[in-house]
Design a protein around this motif. Structure first.
Motif, mmCIF file in Angstrom:
data_model
loop_
_atom_site.group_PDB
_atom_site.id
_atom_site.type_symbol
_atom_site.label_atom_id
_atom_site.label_comp_id
_atom_site.label_asym_id
_atom_site.label_seq_id
_atom_site.Cartn_x
_atom_site.Cartn_y
_atom_site.Cartn_z
ATOM 1 N N ASN A 15 23.212 -6.419 -141.517
ATOM 2 C CA ASN A 15 23.932 -5.483 -140.659
ATOM 3 C C ASN A 15 24.740 -4.531 -141.536
ATOM 4 O OD1 ASN A 15 25.589 -4.128 -138.876
ATOM 5 N ND2 ASN A 15 26.012 -5.932 -137.617
ATOM 6 N N ARG A 16 24.257 -3.324 -141.676
ATOM 7 C CA ARG A 16 24.909 -2.348 -142.553
ATOM 8 C C ARG A 16 26.307 -1.978 -142.060
ATOM 9 N NH1 ARG A 16 20.741 1.695 -145.442
ATOM 10 N NH2 ARG A 16 19.133 0.187 -145.928
ATOM 11 N N ASN A 17 26.541 -2.115 -140.767
ATOM 12 C CA ASN A 17 27.853 -1.774 -140.213
ATOM 13 C C ASN A 17 28.941 -2.765 -140.639
ATOM 14 O OD1 ASN A 17 26.849 0.480 -138.822
ATOM 15 N ND2 ASN A 17 26.194 -0.815 -137.124
ATOM 16 N N LYS A 18 28.565 -3.952 -141.065
ATOM 17 C CA LYS A 18 29.535 -4.971 -141.443
ATOM 18 C C LYS A 18 29.687 -5.123 -142.958
ATOM 19 C CE LYS A 18 29.036 -7.674 -137.240
ATOM 20 N NZ LYS A 18 28.777 -8.992 -136.669
ATOM 21 N N ARG A 21 33.361 -4.533 -144.458
ATOM 22 C CA ARG A 21 34.270 -5.671 -144.280
ATOM 23 C C ARG A 21 33.858 -6.839 -145.168
ATOM 24 N NH1 ARG A 21 33.963 -4.003 -138.635
ATOM 25 N NH2 ARG A 21 32.248 -5.460 -138.450
ATOM 26 N N ALA A 22 32.555 -7.037 -145.318
ATOM 27 C CA ALA A 22 32.075 -8.128 -146.175
ATOM 28 C C ALA A 22 32.474 -7.883 -147.628
ATOM 29 C CB ALA A 22 30.558 -8.268 -146.054
ATOM 30 N N THR A 136 28.656 -14.434 -148.806
ATOM 31 C CA THR A 136 28.951 -13.001 -148.685
ATOM 32 C C THR A 136 28.450 -12.244 -149.903
ATOM 33 O OG1 THR A 136 30.892 -13.483 -147.341
ATOM 34 C CG2 THR A 136 30.794 -11.304 -148.358
#
Length: 160
Positions: A15-18, A21-22, A136
């Motif tokens: 998920n590139r959107n996360k 945050r990761a 992560t």
């Protein structure tokens, strides 16, 4: 050490959107564990000495007109590529500096042009010579491998 490319299915599941945050979480955790090296010169010194212990290299986008920094970044990218070190590009040197705990004075001048996460020396290397990574960190390394042929390289937007 050679990093194998993740499967197409695994690449589609990232998920590139996360990722911002990761990456923020990975940087903060590495800092707490004293596995984070910030700044171009300290990072280069560590890479020269122990490139096999580097998990990830994080670089902010270079600003137009900053030729010296651009040249250093290109050379660092090449060195990391030759040594199978994933390089992630982020949108802001100031945000990167904040997550790295760089002094306020340096943040105000936008000075955090490199950060590397090194392996946890408390964890022994496995038999297949792969660097032990947190889940992560593995996801971030997989993202790098999945996007290695994309041009231009994707830029991860770090959260504020």
């Amino acid at each position: 050490m050679y990093i194998t490319r993740p499967s197409e299915e695994k690449c589609k599941m990232i998920n590139r959107n996360k990722l911002g945050r990761a990456l923020r979480g990975a940087l903060i955790k590495a800092k707490a564990e004293r596995r984070l090296i910030c700044g171009l010169l300290p990072a280069i010194a560590y890479l020269e000495k122990s490139p096999e212990d580097v998990v990830l290299c994080v670089l902010p986008q270079t600003r137009p007109g900053d030729a010296a920094n651009h040249i250093q970044t290109v050379l660092l990218h090449a060195f990391c590529y030759e040594n199978y070190i994933p390089v992630l590009e982020v949108d802001s040197s100031q945000k990167l500096a904040t997550y790295c705990g760089v002094a306020k004075k340096s943040i105000d001048s936008g000075q955090c042009n490199c950060a590397i996460i090194v392996r946890d020396e408390r964890i022994q290397l496995s038999e297949n010579d792969s660097i032990p990574m947190s889940p992560t960190e593995q996801t971030l390394a997989d993202f790098y491998e999945c996007t290695i042929e994309e041009s231009p390289r994707p830029v991860i937007e770090l959260p504020i």
